[in-house]
Design a protein around this motif. Structure first.
Motif, short mmCIF file in Angstrom:
data_model
loop_
_atom_site.label_atom_id
_atom_site.label_comp_id
_atom_site.label_asym_id
_atom_site.label_seq_id
_atom_site.Cartn_x
_atom_site.Cartn_y
_atom_site.Cartn_z
N TYR A 1 15.10 1.00 35.97
CA TYR A 1 15.91 0.37 34.92
C TYR A 1 15.18 0.31 33.57
O TYR A 1 15.34 -0.64 32.81
CB TYR A 1 16.29 -1.07 35.31
N VAL A 2 14.40 1.35 33.23
CA VAL A 2 13.63 1.20 31.99
C VAL A 2 13.32 2.51 31.29
O VAL A 2 12.88 2.49 30.13
CB VAL A 2 12.30 0.45 32.29
N SER B 1 7.28 -4.98 31.81
CA SER B 1 7.42 -6.24 32.55
C SER B 1 8.24 -7.25 31.77
O SER B 1 9.04 -8.01 32.35
CB SER B 1 6.03 -6.81 32.87
N HIS C 1 11.83 -6.24 32.12
CA HIS C 1 12.30 -6.57 33.46
C HIS C 1 12.59 -8.07 33.60
O HIS C 1 13.58 -8.47 34.23
CB HIS C 1 11.28 -6.14 34.50
N TYR D 1 16.24 -9.09 34.92
CA TYR D 1 16.20 -9.26 36.37
C TYR D 1 17.34 -10.14 36.90
O TYR D 1 17.98 -9.79 37.91
CB TYR D 1 14.85 -9.83 36.81
N ILE E 1 15.67 -3.56 41.18
CA ILE E 1 14.74 -2.79 40.37
C ILE E 1 13.64 -2.27 41.28
O ILE E 1 13.00 -3.05 41.99
CB ILE E 1 14.14 -3.65 39.24
N ASP F 1 10.22 0.46 41.65
CA ASP F 1 9.21 1.27 40.94
C ASP F 1 9.03 2.60 41.67
O ASP F 1 8.13 2.77 42.49
CB ASP F 1 7.88 0.51 40.88
#
Length: 611
Positions: free
Chosen positions: A314-315, A559, A562, A566, A579, A581
């Motif tokens: 998501y990034v 971070s 997120h 979140y 989410i 990684d």
């Protein structure tokens, strides 16, 4: 034809001139001519007073479309697409069935079958080859009205009044367009505002400190039309009507009658299956149906809403476009998070979760960067897969919802295509024929080489393999003039979800940054040792301990993002609920991680490849 219609037509002709009729048939085309009876030809038999002229009847079954053809196209065809494609035959469609001359004007007509009745179709006139009506394509619901009339002029079609009705002159109205515009992702509006404070508008809409809420409301009929468009053509660019609410903090903007379409290339899919809503990419055009200031968001006409299909983290795109801007690459688009809801008809509103809210690359994109570009009104090209800038005979075209062109002109489509094509061909030809110091002098005169080197450094750092240099894909070009040989051109990076470890072809973390690709624009620039050193310097600075791509610095930014999204990721579609990684599942290096600081951390691996 009814007696009333015949009588009304006779009256209208008397108003125009006293007239007579000649009719003939040749090569399956009916020709009907209305000519002056006041003539020096003594052998001509005059029409008897009161005789009703013979003119074509409206078809009892099917439809007739008349055109006043000022395009110069011969032959000319009519093609239908929309609710059901190819109703009038496959491309290029039906040919002219007859001609009708009224005074000084000759009209051609096309006959359409009865099976178009009840269908909502676009009408596209074309000459088989590269010419077709790019602007103001009629979007028609075929019903009780059996005859339709249009002016076709300069690759644009405009509805005109029926000259067979009394009191109506055969001249077409002033040129102009209907509100709905064309079938493609049209960007030819001449009414884009000049007085918008673009800096303030972009800061408001794309404020990364606040997550806006977007609510889309659409009738079931319009939603079903969106689905039907996709079923008929998976690459459809057709819009449907919706209402949009944009909320930021305590401020809400409501735009009624906006345009909604599906977006995406390989990621595009059907928005609903068996009653279940699915994540899809959406495009919003607030200005599509009603072109006024109330149908913009602080002056902004369009935005793209993108789900995180290939990015479980998501990034990736948010990170990349933020990195571009941090490095002074002002050509990168703005991209922030938003929360999205869609309500269809009387159904309960569906929460779609967190989306990427992205700046659309169009005239407003150019206008908002006028201080950088120096000029507006130039030629903007979208460059798709295969756009390697090698071939002057490549596939050039405009958005038409029919053809998948390699180079797609996004501005000046109604009058400037030929000049824009010649301009891009001039750039491609010189790019490939000049060499050495001659090339260096020329490329420095037509583009900002330093900006392009920074763009390339960020591109390689984030591992964008599906780019221009390697894949001949995913970029735009903007030329600041409409002059075919005098211009400056800017490279615009685009579509950065397949990054930070998601890759194909090679290992995007360890690939040699000087052997990223082979396409000529970047390859030839890096043959200059000074420019090559500057490019490598930008890469090293990114990865250095004080650089924006250093692993701890990058992880800190991610971070924080997120933490802000979140709580909102879980959604009603049941898709992409967490989410994670990892790269996309289809990638060739699934071992890469972004947040884990171990040996497979993408930032660390990339830094080791650029030393």
């Amino acid at each position: 034809m009814t007696l009333v219609r015949r009588a009304l037509f006779f009256v209208s002709l008397v108003i125009l001139t006293l007239a007579g009729i000649t009719s003939c048939e040749s090569d399956d085309i009916t020709v009907i001519e209305v000519v002056d009876i006041i003539d020096d030809n003594p052998g001509k038999e005059e029409e008897k007073p009161g005789e009703q002229p013979v003119i074509p009847d409206d078809p009892e079954n099917g439809y007739r479309v008349y055109i006043l053809n000022r395009s110069g196209w011969d032959p000319i065809y009519l093609y239908l697409y929309g609710d059901v494609n190819d109703l009038a035959g496959t491309w290029p469609g039906v040919s002219v069935a007859g001609h009708l001359t009224l005074g000084d004007y000759q009209y051609d007509w096309f006959d359409l079958p009865e099976n178009v009745n009840g269908k909502y179709e676009y009408i596209e006139f074309n000459n088989v080859d590269s010419k077709h009506t790019r602007e103001n394509r009629p979007h028609v619901l075929f019903g009780s009205k059996r005859s339709l009339w249009y002016l076709v002029d300069n690759e644009k079609s405009t509805e005109i009044s029926d000259p067979l009705n009394p009191g109506a002159a055969p001249e077409p109205p002033d040129e102009g367009g209907g509100e709905e515009g064309g079938g493609g992702d049209d960007d030819d509006g001449k009414d884009d505002p000049d007085d918008v404070d673009w800096e303030a508008a972009m800061a408001y809409v794309f404020d990364g400190n606040v997550i806006p809420e977007i609510h889309i409301s659409i009738t079931r009929a319009e939603w079903d039309k969106l689905i039907a468009y996709y079923d008929a053509n998976h690459d459809t660019q057709e819009y449907v009507k919706c209402d949009v609410s944009y909320s930021k903090g305590n401020e809400k903007t409501v735009i009624d009658g906006a345009g909604l379409r599906l977006k995406g290339n390989t990621s595009r899919r059907r928005p609903e299956e068996n009653g279940r809503k699915k994540h899809v990419h959406f495009g919003l055009d607030f200005h599509h149906y009603t072109k006024d200031a109330d149908h913009t968001l602080k002056g902004l006409r369009k935005m793209d809403l993108k789900w995180f299909k290939d990015d479980p983290l998501y990034v990736r795109e948010v990170f990349c476009y933020d990195l571009f801007r941090r490095q002074g690459v002002w050509t990168g688009i703005r991209d922030v998070y938003a929360r999205l809801w869609v309500k269809v008809g009387d159904e309960s509103e569906v929460y779609y979760g967190v989306y990427g809210m992205m700046e659309h690359i169009d005239k407003n994109y150019v206008r908002s960067r006028k201080a950088n570009f120096g000029k507006k009104g130039g030629n903007l090209w979208k460059c798709r897969y295969g756009a390697d800038l090698k071939n002057t005979n490549a596939d050039f075209g405009v958005d038409d919802n029919v053809h998948d062109h390699t180079y797609v002109l996004k501005t000046n489509k109604d009058t400037g295509f030929d000049t824009a094509k010649a301009q891009l061909q001039d750039f491609i030809r010189k790019l490939n024929t000049k060499s050495g110091s001659e090339f260096d002098t020329w490329i420095a005169s037509v583009t900002d080489v330093d900006l392009l080197l920074k763009t390339t450094a960020v591109n390689v750092a984030v591992g964008m393999w599906d780019d221009y240099w390697n894949s001949a894909n995913n970029y735009y070009l903007y030329f600041d003039t409409e002059d075919a040989s005098s211009y400056k051109v800017w490279f615009i990076p685009y579509d950065y979800d397949n990054t930070l470890g998601t890759s194909l072809y090679y290992d995007s973390g360890r690939q040699d940054p000087l052997k990223w690709g082979s396409n000529p624009l970047i390859t030839k620039i890096l043959q200059n040792s000074a420019w090559r050193d500057k490019y490598l310097g930008y890469l090293r600075a990114l990865c250095a301990a004080d650089g924006d791509f250093y692993y701890s610095t990058a992880i800190s930014r991610i971070s924080a993002w997120h933490q802000s999204i979140y709580p909102y990721v879980s959604n009603d579609t049941g898709e992409d609920m967490t989410i994670e990684d990892r790269p996309a599942s289809w990638g060739n290096h699934g071992e890469y991680r972004v947040l884990d600081t171990g040996s497979n951390n993408f930032f660390k691996v990339k830094a080791s490849s650029v030393k």
